[in-house]
Write a protein that holds these residues in place. Sequence first.
Motif, short mmCIF file in Angstrom:
data_model
loop_
_atom_site.label_atom_id
_atom_site.label_comp_id
_atom_site.label_asym_id
_atom_site.label_seq_id
_atom_site.Cartn_x
_atom_site.Cartn_y
_atom_site.Cartn_z
N HIS A 134 0.81 -1.21 0.00
CA HIS A 134 0.00 0.00 0.00
C HIS A 134 0.85 1.27 0.00
O HIS A 134 0.31 2.37 -0.14
CB HIS A 134 -0.91 0.04 1.23
N ALA A 135 2.15 1.14 0.15
CA ALA A 135 3.01 2.28 0.44
C ALA A 135 3.12 3.27 -0.71
O ALA A 135 2.95 2.92 -1.88
CB ALA A 135 4.41 1.79 0.83
N VAL A 136 3.43 4.50 -0.34
CA VAL A 136 3.68 5.57 -1.31
C VAL A 136 4.84 5.18 -2.22
O VAL A 136 5.89 4.72 -1.76
CB VAL A 136 3.99 6.89 -0.56
N ARG A 137 4.65 5.37 -3.51
CA ARG A 137 5.69 5.09 -4.50
C ARG A 137 6.57 6.30 -4.80
O ARG A 137 7.65 6.16 -5.34
CB ARG A 137 5.06 4.60 -5.80
N GLY A 138 6.09 7.47 -4.47
CA GLY A 138 6.81 8.70 -4.77
C GLY A 138 5.83 9.81 -5.05
O GLY A 138 4.61 9.66 -4.86
N LEU A 139 6.33 10.93 -5.48
CA LEU A 139 5.46 12.02 -5.86
C LEU A 139 4.62 11.62 -7.07
O LEU A 139 5.08 10.88 -7.95
CB LEU A 139 6.28 13.26 -6.20
#
Length: 318
Positions: free
Chosen positions: A149-154
């Motif tokens: 589920h984590a943020v991949r980046g901007l």
Amino acid sequence: MSIATSGLHHVTAIAGDPQRNADFYLRALGLRLVKTTANFDDPGTYHLYYGDAAGRPGSLITFFPRPDAESGRHGTGQATCTAFSVPEGSIGWWRRHLAEQGIESEPVQERDGEEVLGLRDPDGLRLELVAHPQPDPREPWDGLVPAEHAVRGLHSVALSVTEEDATAEMLRGLGIDFTAQQGERLRFAAGDGGPGTLVDVVVAPREPEGLVAAGTVHHVAWRAPDEAAQLAWREELVGGGVDVTEIRDRQYFRSIYFREPGGTLLEIATDEPGFTADEPLLELGRALKLPPWLEPDREQIRRALPRLDLPAENNPGA
């Protein structure tokens, strides 16, 4: 221009209390603190960098946290929203996770075929989590948020302007091209056009002018592959009548700054040398790092900066 950016490098904003800022971005959003340093132009203030495991360009949001900072005002002439890319199907998980953290989120929207979840950080900075229908190939930081589920980046930034023509012309000159329009929101894309390359220009002629202070974006940085490209880019900008700073050494990249016609401060930052220039990958963010010209004042700077308590997950080798 003969040089075109491949996408966003980082976004820098102003915050209030540094511990509150770190708790939110590390524990709630699940990013990694990849560099703890001082604001090179104001060494009595931290400069905190959050991103993926290595702080790769395009993953980064950075802050100047000032405990006594006044609250800013969102409005025209500034970047009014910073969006992060999350996997498709993750928005429901993020709604539950944020609620468990006591963080309010907005109703889910659909925009340009993407699911968008809006929220604010503790200082009122406007953020979005965006689930793109196509996979984002960037590796996430496997910290306090599960990797699936984590943020991949901007994902993108939104610039609020009173009139779009001059801003659009400068973006096109930077190799960031118009791709779509939804009402008063115009989307532009650099590079491959995927998450991390996007900027939305929001035309809001009746909005008040923004005030850059706590809870607002200070500047938006775009990528240059190396110093040679950056120098060539600077020469072209100056030749076109743009007021550009000299090249500044930020230790982990080199920078130039200028304003787009709508008022937002932009930066072009090099991909090199990166955040492992002065500490190993597994130890990123753990210690206060200073550039050589500030080292003689280390003790004075250290005393002026409040203590930060970081979760053990920030440094897997600790």
